[in-house]
Design a protein around this motif. Sequence first.
Motif, PDB file in Angstrom:
ATOM      1  N   LEU A 151       0.692  -1.163  -0.216  1.00 42.91           N
ATOM      2  CA  LEU A 151      -0.007  -0.301  -0.253  1.00 42.91           C
ATOM      3  C   LEU A 151       0.612   1.278   0.448  1.00 42.91           C
ATOM      4  O   LEU A 151       0.338   2.234  -1.114  1.00 42.91           O
ATOM      5  CB  LEU A 151      -0.851   0.336   1.342  1.00 42.91           C
ATOM      6  N   SER A 152       2.047   0.984   0.740  1.00 48.02           N
ATOM      7  CA  SER A 152       2.974   2.623   1.035  1.00 48.02           C
ATOM      8  C   SER A 152       3.330   2.173  -0.656  1.00 48.02           C
ATOM      9  O   SER A 152       3.508   3.886  -0.863  1.00 48.02           O
ATOM     10  CB  SER A 152       3.671   2.105   2.070  1.00 48.02           C
ATOM     11  N   ARG A 194       2.465   1.948  -3.447  1.00 47.86           N
ATOM     12  CA  ARG A 194       1.558   2.115  -4.337  1.00 47.86           C
ATOM     13  C   ARG A 194       1.860   3.800  -3.931  1.00 47.86           C
ATOM     14  O   ARG A 194       0.947   4.600  -5.106  1.00 47.86           O
ATOM     15  CB  ARG A 194       0.135   1.373  -3.764  1.00 47.86           C
ATOM     16  N   SER A 195       1.101   4.044  -2.773  1.00 45.14           N
ATOM     17  CA  SER A 195       1.557   5.457  -2.385  1.00 45.14           C
ATOM     18  C   SER A 195       2.095   6.629  -2.894  1.00 45.14           C
ATOM     19  O   SER A 195       2.270   7.547  -3.510  1.00 45.14           O
ATOM     20  CB  SER A 195       0.807   5.068  -0.805  1.00 45.14           C
TER      21      SER A 195
END
Lengths: 299, 266
Positions: free
Chosen positions: B6-7, B9-10
């Motif tokens: 998630l990080s 992709r962020s």
Amino acid sequence: MVISTEGLSFTFGKQQVVKSLALQVPEGSIYGFLGPNGAGKTTAIKLLLNLLKPDAGNINIFELDIKTNRINILSKIGSLIEQPALYQHLTGRENLLNRALLLQVPAQRVEDMLDLVQLTHAANKKAGQYSLGMKQRLGIALALLADPKLLILDEPTNGLDPNGIIEIRELLKKLVAQHGKTVFISSHLLAEIERMATHVGIINNGAMLFQGSIADLQAISKPLVRIEAENTVDAANLLTRNHINVTEVTDDHLTIPYISKQQMGDINTLLNKGGQTVYSIGKQQKDLEKLFLDITQSA
Amino acid sequence: MKGFILSFRSEFYKSRKTLGFWASVILPLLIGVLLFIGFYTKSEKLTSMPPMMLWLQFAGAILGIMGSLVLPMYIIFIAYSVNSIEHRADTWKTLFNLPIPRWSVYAAKFFYAVFLVFMCLALFVLFTIGFGNLLSIVKPELRFDDFHMEKELAQIYFKLFLSSLGILSIQFLLSLFWADFLKPMGIGFVCTIAGVVAATKGWEYSYLFPYAHPMAAISSMLKNNHGDPSHSLQIDVFTKDVFVSMALALVVFITGYFIVQRKSVK
């Protein structure tokens, strides 16, 4: 208790910024965390969010110890600390979408939040071009994005115009009343907190001076009689000559400690007989502002 | 692991509109285009060259500046740009109160910087091959199509990539702690010059100094083939400077994690 701390202490260099703080924030409350600038409010909030490590003391949020349940606790908190942290090169919507990605929140929630803080029309504008009030509202939208049970807001109405302040206040009241949230909100403006808080904690120089419900706070403040008169100075002299203690004289009113209704009537008679024109006379709770000053200065 | 993904992709989402990201595309493209123009306009002088020499000239022109200056400076810039996104927006505090483990946030940022360097170097390979072949189409007298060194190019750039990890890890940590560009940039620049000097003067311990690694990677890339011409283009990827670079990156990355773990977020 949603938040409860014991003996929470923190030192920056040699200066102790937070001194043995014991916060008690009940569920479903709007807890106003009050104190002048530099009192240690932001530091205390950063301790609650595990951004700073306390020198001593315990922090329990949702009855869980933050040291061992950090992720679990943080997933139920939405926060806004100091200025809203926004990526200036991204639009308002992109800022929310980025956070939605991290929190695994559906994209529709982003649109709902934009709508809630009334930024839909400016959603495609870069956050760097937002006014201070818009930034603040986007910051609140970011805090609310994951639908947290507890909202921790550090001076959220900074830079908002009166309309914006009212909107935020109504929004927070609604979140607590209709959605069962708990709000922990810091401010140095007492009048602001007075209008929405159910509970208050007053901090100065890192130490808690008062904690309790708004009613508790008002109870410790002594009521006053406020008298509007044509000539306040003459009226005050007349009362003093009759051994009545006048606490304050201004151009348009004077105040004396309240004893009873009978006493108010007697004073009115005394003033009328003494040739003073009285415009109004009434019982008044001590202004929270004054109370706040009393508490912070006496400490 | 989910937090890491998630990080990561962020990180992409945040940086995709910044110069930090596009520099990784523009730099190889720009150098490729410039070289293409140079070879195109000077083609008459090059027609006599055998295809292999043509390729070595073409690829060598980039590699020469790559090891000494372009790669270290680019790495300093990338390490700065992935961190400055948070410094400028004052978002460290929001990153570290996400319900995501701190190591995921930290590691995702580091690996995103590694990814950008990898992507940039991969594009260098792609554009070198692409523009070389394009030259043989627009100028058929340049016989680029008669020789193939795709594998060797990929090996050289992979070696460069590995040798850059040491610098990247150090610069990453410097940029994480200092919000301004000048400190990490200044330190990086001085160290790069020292590294180039150390590597070109053949200092015996230069392989221990990370800023000398890209330069060392270039000079140590050809296998010593004892004069056997049939193996004249064998690339030696895993030389000792590469191992030092990778080991250093690992150590600095882990140290950085412990510092971040203890660090208070102001």
